[in-house]
Motif scaffolding. Structure first.
Motif, mmCIF file in Angstrom:
data_model
loop_
_atom_site.group_PDB
_atom_site.id
_atom_site.type_symbol
_atom_site.label_atom_id
_atom_site.label_comp_id
_atom_site.label_asym_id
_atom_site.label_seq_id
_atom_site.Cartn_x
_atom_site.Cartn_y
_atom_site.Cartn_z
ATOM 1 N N PHE A 11 -4.149 8.218 -11.556
ATOM 2 C CA PHE A 11 -5.453 7.548 -11.512
ATOM 3 C C PHE A 11 -5.758 6.882 -12.861
ATOM 4 N N GLN A 15 -10.764 3.246 -4.909
ATOM 5 C CA GLN A 15 -11.563 4.410 -5.268
ATOM 6 C C GLN A 15 -11.922 4.370 -6.754
ATOM 7 N N VAL A 67 -3.475 3.800 -13.307
ATOM 8 C CA VAL A 67 -3.878 2.672 -12.463
ATOM 9 C C VAL A 67 -5.127 2.013 -13.035
ATOM 10 N N LYS A 68 -6.095 2.807 -13.427
ATOM 11 C CA LYS A 68 -7.330 2.252 -13.978
ATOM 12 C C LYS A 68 -7.081 1.540 -15.304
ATOM 13 N N THR A 128 -6.818 0.351 -7.226
ATOM 14 C CA THR A 128 -7.251 1.329 -6.234
ATOM 15 C C THR A 128 -8.700 1.046 -5.890
ATOM 16 N N LYS A 145 0.866 -1.175 0.000
ATOM 17 C CA LYS A 145 0.000 0.000 0.000
ATOM 18 C C LYS A 145 0.902 1.222 0.000
ATOM 19 N N GLU A 158 -5.597 -1.750 -14.292
ATOM 20 C CA GLU A 158 -6.696 -2.567 -13.760
ATOM 21 C C GLU A 158 -7.486 -3.231 -14.881
ATOM 22 N N PHE A 208 -9.841 9.697 -5.102
ATOM 23 C CA PHE A 208 -8.634 8.896 -5.276
ATOM 24 C C PHE A 208 -7.587 9.227 -4.219
ATOM 25 N N GLN A 209 -7.137 8.177 -3.459
ATOM 26 C CA GLN A 209 -6.082 8.403 -2.463
ATOM 27 C C GLN A 209 -5.207 7.188 -2.186
ATOM 28 N N ASP A 210 -5.624 5.989 -2.623
ATOM 29 C CA ASP A 210 -4.870 4.769 -2.305
ATOM 30 C C ASP A 210 -4.493 3.997 -3.559
ATOM 31 N N VAL A 211 -3.268 3.493 -3.568
ATOM 32 C CA VAL A 211 -2.814 2.603 -4.638
ATOM 33 C C VAL A 211 -2.184 1.378 -4.003
ATOM 34 N N TYR A 212 -2.530 0.203 -4.502
ATOM 35 C CA TYR A 212 -1.990 -1.060 -4.013
ATOM 36 C C TYR A 212 -1.322 -1.810 -5.161
#
Length: 367
Positions: A351, A115, A354-355, A113, A59, A358, A121-125
């Protein structure tokens, strides 16, 4: 299906500092256990019910609050999108950890994420391969013979050679990125650098595998320089004269030290002598010769990764498909990684990235 129903929030407890963290992860992951934490984030192990394996989940620590950390996070995701290594095939891209991992190639299985909008948006794993040992554990608990050491160094050289061919140097962005103990002299002094800084780092790891302790354990930048010169000796005047005046004056002001012979830095007693094979160039002298070339003060005299791969101590492992395999179809884009954006713009870029990742990976495993 609503993505919120596919996540659950689980506690992760750091017993050392009595700190609780919360991880919001897909429901395929359970039984989270704290591994470690640092400036870049918190890492926990987890059971993956879909792939039936234990994984590591990182995280990231609020990567969008400070412009520098946001830019670093964006670089990391651009790298994820572009770098692949032949040893990994068509799985997810790889991370290279020079400073603390015993395996050179770490697979990253997915990024997500919890979110679903830029406003929240605040977390990235990152979900990664779980490693059994770090470098400290290996040096303290495992006896490594010449064959294992030479193969391990070959693996690191292979992976870093691939990064260099992709136009990437491991030490990037700020002096803080590489663990202090493994910084090349030119990095410690704040000088321009080349890909040979990575060779110095590998040489430090090489020596640590044999000696079972860090070679240059500096407490800060100044102490790091002192630790280096006390072992390797004060650099030559020819080297110093090439430095800009303020740095040259600083180097000259430090007390003079003669270099410690390499046989004393890495003595015979630290090797498993029963595993020596002179016919295969797997001897203490062969190892010391390679380390000496990796730890040359002057980058012009230091081995390149390609030269190190040809050294007799590791050359027996050389495979053309590993060393010079095909480059990624999408090359790492420094222009994109060096983008000069506001914090809000970087947030938006991360964001989107990441998306996008994903969408190309099975984050939820059908759950």
């Amino acid at each position: 299906m609503n993505n919120h129903k596919r996540f659950h929030t689980l506690p992760v407890y750091d017993q050392r500092f009595h700190t609780n963290y919360s991880f919001t992860v897909p429901k395929r992951y359970s039984n989270l256990k704290f591994i470690n934490g640092g400036s870049q984030g918190v890492v926990a192990s987890a059971d993956d019910s879909v792939d039936k394996r234990r994984v590591a989940i990182k995280k990231m620590h609020q990567p969008f609050v400070i412009p520098l950390s946001a830019k670093r996070a964006y670089r990391e995701f651009v790298l994820l999108s572009s770098v692949k290594h032949p040893n990994v095939g068509n799985l997810f891209p790889v991370f290279i950890y020079l400073s603390n991992k015993i395996k050179t190639i770490i697979q990253t299985f997915s990024v997500f994420t919890p979110q679903d909008s830029k406003d929240t948006f605040q977390d990235v794993y990152l979900v990664m391969e779980l490693m059994d040992h770090n470098l400290h554990e290996v040096t303290q608990h495992l006896a490594l013979d010449h064959m294992k050491i030479s193969f391990f160094i070959y693996q690191i050289l292979c992976a870093v050679h691939h990064l260099h061919r992709e136009g990437i140097i491991h030490r990037r962005m700020t002096g803080y990125v590489v663990t202090r103990y493994y910084r090349a002299p030119e990095v410690v002094l704040g000088l321009p650098y080349s890909e040979k800084v990575d060779v110095w780092s590998i040489g430090c790891i090489f020596a640590e595998l044999i000696n079972r302790r860090v070679l240059f354990p500096g407490r800060d930048k100044v102490d790091q320089w002192n630790k280096i010169v006390k072992v390797m000796g004060t650099p030559s005047e020819e080297y110093i004269s090439q430095l800009i005046e303020p740095i040259a004056n600083y180097v000259r002001a430090v007390p003079y030290f003669s270099a410690i012979p390499i046989e004393e830095i890495i003595p015979d007693s630290n090797f498993l002598q029963c595993t020596e094979r002179a016919d295969m160039h797997l001897t203490a002298n062969d190892a010391r010769r390679l380390i000496s070339k990796m730890l040359a003060f002057d980058p012009n005299e230091r081995y390149s990764v390609a030269e190190a791969l040809q050294d007799p101590y590791v050359k027996r492992w050389f495979r053309e498909d590993e060393v010079n395999g095909p480059l990624s179809s999408t090359r790492f884009n420094w222009d994109a990684a060096e983008t000069d954006c506001s914090l809000a713009e970087l947030n938006s870029l991360i964001f989107d990235e990441v998306k996008r990742i994903e969408s190309t990976h099975d984050v939820f495993g059908g759950l």
